[in-house]
Design a protein around this motif. Structure first.
Motif, PDB file in Angstrom:
ATOM      1  N   GLU A 175      -3.072  -2.317  -7.371  1.00 21.91           N
ATOM      2  CA  GLU A 175      -3.403  -1.028  -7.983  1.00 21.91           C
ATOM      3  C   GLU A 175      -4.754  -1.093  -8.707  1.00 21.91           C
ATOM      4  O   GLU A 175      -5.569  -0.174  -8.598  1.00 21.91           O
ATOM      5  CB  GLU A 175      -2.303  -0.623  -8.953  1.00 21.91           C
ATOM      6  CG  GLU A 175      -1.001  -0.233  -8.264  1.00 21.91           C
ATOM      7  CD  GLU A 175       0.122   0.049  -9.242  1.00 21.91           C
ATOM      8  OE1 GLU A 175       0.984   0.887  -8.934  1.00 21.91           O
ATOM      9  OE2 GLU A 175       0.143  -0.582 -10.320  1.00 21.91           O
TER      10      GLU A 175
ATOM     11  N   LEU B 171       0.833  -1.206   0.000  1.00 23.35           N
ATOM     12  CA  LEU B 171       0.000   0.000   0.000  1.00 23.35           C
ATOM     13  C   LEU B 171       0.868   1.257   0.000  1.00 23.35           C
ATOM     14  O   LEU B 171       0.537   2.261  -0.644  1.00 23.35           O
ATOM     15  CB  LEU B 171      -0.930  -0.007   1.218  1.00 23.35           C
ATOM     16  CG  LEU B 171      -2.083  -1.016   1.174  1.00 23.35           C
ATOM     17  CD1 LEU B 171      -2.792  -1.074   2.522  1.00 23.35           C
ATOM     18  CD2 LEU B 171      -3.075  -0.659   0.068  1.00 23.35           C
TER      19      LEU B 171
ATOM     20  N   LEU C  86      -7.608  -1.170  -6.112  1.00 24.49           N
ATOM     21  CA  LEU C  86      -7.826   0.141  -5.515  1.00 24.49           C
ATOM     22  C   LEU C  86      -8.494   1.097  -6.500  1.00 24.49           C
ATOM     23  O   LEU C  86      -9.337   1.924  -6.111  1.00 24.49           O
ATOM     24  CB  LEU C  86      -6.498   0.721  -5.026  1.00 24.49           C
ATOM     25  CG  LEU C  86      -5.866  -0.001  -3.834  1.00 24.49           C
ATOM     26  CD1 LEU C  86      -4.478   0.549  -3.550  1.00 24.49           C
ATOM     27  CD2 LEU C  86      -6.751   0.124  -2.593  1.00 24.49           C
ATOM     28  N   ASP C  87      -8.141   0.987  -7.777  1.00 19.46           N
ATOM     29  CA  ASP C  87      -8.796   1.812  -8.794  1.00 19.46           C
ATOM     30  C   ASP C  87     -10.283   1.480  -8.878  1.00 19.46           C
ATOM     31  O   ASP C  87     -11.128   2.376  -8.977  1.00 19.46           O
ATOM     32  CB  ASP C  87      -8.142   1.586 -10.163  1.00 19.46           C
ATOM     33  CG  ASP C  87      -6.796   2.289 -10.285  1.00 19.46           C
ATOM     34  OD1 ASP C  87      -6.529   3.185  -9.463  1.00 19.46           O
ATOM     35  OD2 ASP C  87      -6.018   1.923 -11.179  1.00 19.46           O
TER      36      ASP C  87
ATOM     37  N   GLN D 147       1.750  -6.157  -7.048  1.00 20.86           N
ATOM     38  CA  GLN D 147       1.532  -4.722  -7.004  1.00 20.86           C
ATOM     39  C   GLN D 147       0.512  -4.276  -8.045  1.00 20.86           C
ATOM     40  O   GLN D 147      -0.374  -3.465  -7.747  1.00 20.86           O
ATOM     41  CB  GLN D 147       2.850  -3.974  -7.228  1.00 20.86           C
ATOM     42  CG  GLN D 147       2.688  -2.450  -7.222  1.00 20.86           C
ATOM     43  CD  GLN D 147       4.019  -1.722  -7.358  1.00 20.86           C
ATOM     44  OE1 GLN D 147       5.070  -2.239  -6.980  1.00 20.86           O
ATOM     45  NE2 GLN D 147       3.981  -0.530  -7.932  1.00 20.86           N
ATOM     46  N   THR D 148       0.607  -4.820  -9.250  1.00 17.07           N
ATOM     47  CA  THR D 148      -0.331  -4.434 -10.312  1.00 17.07           C
ATOM     48  C   THR D 148      -1.759  -4.786  -9.941  1.00 17.07           C
ATOM     49  O   THR D 148      -2.688  -3.992 -10.165  1.00 17.07           O
ATOM     50  CB  THR D 148       0.045  -5.137 -11.635  1.00 17.07           C
ATOM     51  OG1 THR D 148       1.371  -4.776 -12.007  1.00 17.07           O
ATOM     52  CG2 THR D 148      -0.916  -4.718 -12.743  1.00 17.07           C
TER      53      THR D 148
ATOM     54  N   PHE E  35      -0.834   4.692  -1.667  1.00 17.72           N
ATOM     55  CA  PHE E  35      -2.222   4.764  -1.212  1.00 17.72           C
ATOM     56  C   PHE E  35      -2.238   5.447   0.153  1.00 17.72           C
ATOM     57  O   PHE E  35      -1.636   4.967   1.109  1.00 17.72           O
ATOM     58  CB  PHE E  35      -2.812   3.349  -1.109  1.00 17.72           C
ATOM     59  CG  PHE E  35      -4.256   3.314  -0.708  1.00 17.72           C
ATOM     60  CD1 PHE E  35      -5.242   3.814  -1.552  1.00 17.72           C
ATOM     61  CD2 PHE E  35      -4.635   2.764   0.510  1.00 17.72           C
ATOM     62  CE1 PHE E  35      -6.578   3.764  -1.187  1.00 17.72           C
ATOM     63  CE2 PHE E  35      -5.973   2.715   0.882  1.00 17.72           C
ATOM     64  CZ  PHE E  35      -6.942   3.225   0.024  1.00 17.72           C
TER      65      PHE E  35
ATOM     66  N   THR F 228       3.911   1.338  -1.262  1.00 14.30           N
ATOM     67  CA  THR F 228       4.586   1.338  -2.562  1.00 14.30           C
ATOM     68  C   THR F 228       3.722   1.979  -3.644  1.00 14.30           C
ATOM     69  O   THR F 228       4.219   2.718  -4.501  1.00 14.30           O
ATOM     70  CB  THR F 228       4.942  -0.096  -2.983  1.00 14.30           C
ATOM     71  OG1 THR F 228       5.835  -0.663  -2.019  1.00 14.30           O
ATOM     72  CG2 THR F 228       5.621  -0.118  -4.352  1.00 14.30           C
ATOM     73  N   VAL F 229       2.411   1.710  -3.595  1.00 14.61           N
ATOM     74  CA  VAL F 229       1.507   2.268  -4.610  1.00 14.61           C
ATOM     75  C   VAL F 229       0.989   3.642  -4.205  1.00 14.61           C
ATOM     76  O   VAL F 229       0.091   4.190  -4.858  1.00 14.61           O
ATOM     77  CB  VAL F 229       0.316   1.320  -4.874  1.00 14.61           C
ATOM     78  CG1 VAL F 229       0.810  -0.033  -5.363  1.00 14.61           C
ATOM     79  CG2 VAL F 229      -0.559   1.158  -3.633  1.00 14.61           C
TER      80      VAL F 229
END
Length: 250
Positions: free
Chosen positions: A108, A20, A111-112, A104-105, A25, A22-23
């Motif tokens: 992401e 979280l 979350l989007d 990670q992808t 958020f 890293t991205v």
């Protein structure tokens, strides 16, 4: 953004928090729960978070049991290593998921989706109850692999009175013997007939025909009299009490 993590593996919870960050958020962590019982208690005494990351298999059962006890009025992103058919059900219910080990992808994208359709991600209490029942019905089996001497044999499910965990070993009890089951309770319970077996607490599963009597116990719990109980004491944990009563009425 306030989040809650429901995860019984500390390492997995830490990895999620690192991802979280890293991205990028932006969030505030309200807490980390590792059991159904602890999660139910938390929701009963706290304002709902903006988002929950929830593992499926917790220390004392499946996380879906949380929804059998309370309403959870916030979006859920499941983190799971569960079977593919379960993941398909999540899609139908418009609940996102992250398959462990989390990439990670994938995080992401989840979350989007959460940000785009925040209002649509509210969990349906009824759908989750039905889904839990479907998991149990869809994975019933007739036998359990148990250890016997230097090898294994098969125990008929219909002979099982109860199962329990002690010192990281799973035992099964029949009318005549005790056997070692080559599975954890977390692995065993979802495969049993939901109409015949109930996980009354973190360490015990009982079969309906084995229940001889039910008594009130302190702190709103129940104490059971069980066939061939040996030295075991059978206490239905408080969060499971109402669901246990409903199960008996089926």
């Amino acid at each position: 953004m306030q989040i809650l993590i429901i995860e019984d593996e500390a390492r997995a919870a830490n990895q999620l928090q690192n991802l979280l960050q890293t991205v990028a958020f932006d969030y505030s962590l309200l807490g980390i729960m590792d059991t159904v019982e602890e999660s139910v208690d938390w929701f009963q005494n706290n304002k709902a978070p903006d988002l929950v990351f929830m593992d499926i298999q917790l220390a004392d059962g499946l996380s879906f049991e949380i929804f059998q006890n309370i309403q959870v009025p916030c979006p859920i992103i499941f983190t799971t290593a569960f079977d593919q058919y379960a993941i398909q059900a999540f899609k139908v219910n418009s609940v996102d998921y992250l398959l462990k080990p989390i990439q990670q992808t994938d995080l992401e994208l989840a979350l989007d989706k959460f940000k785009r359709s925040r209002q649509e991600l509210t969990i349906s209490h009824e759908k989750l109850q039905n889904f839990l029942a479907d998991i149990s019905r869809g994975s019933q089996r007739e036998g359990i692999l148990v250890k016997e001497g230097d090898g294994f044999t098969q125990l008929r499910i219909s002979d099982l009175l109860y199962a329990y965990s002690e010192d990281s070993v799973t035992f099964g009890i029949t009318a005549h013997k005790r056997v070692i089951i080559d599975e954890t309770l977390d692995q065993l319970y979802p495969t049993l007939d939901a109409n015949q077996f109930f996980r009354i607490n973190r360490s015990q599963i009982v079969a309906k025909p084995s229940i001889l009597k039910i008594e009130r116990y302190f702190n709103h719990r129940l104490k059971l009299g069980i066939t061939n109980a040996r030295d075991q004491e059978f206490i239905v944990s408080r969060p499971k009490t109402n669901d246990f009563k409903s199960w008996l009425n089926r």
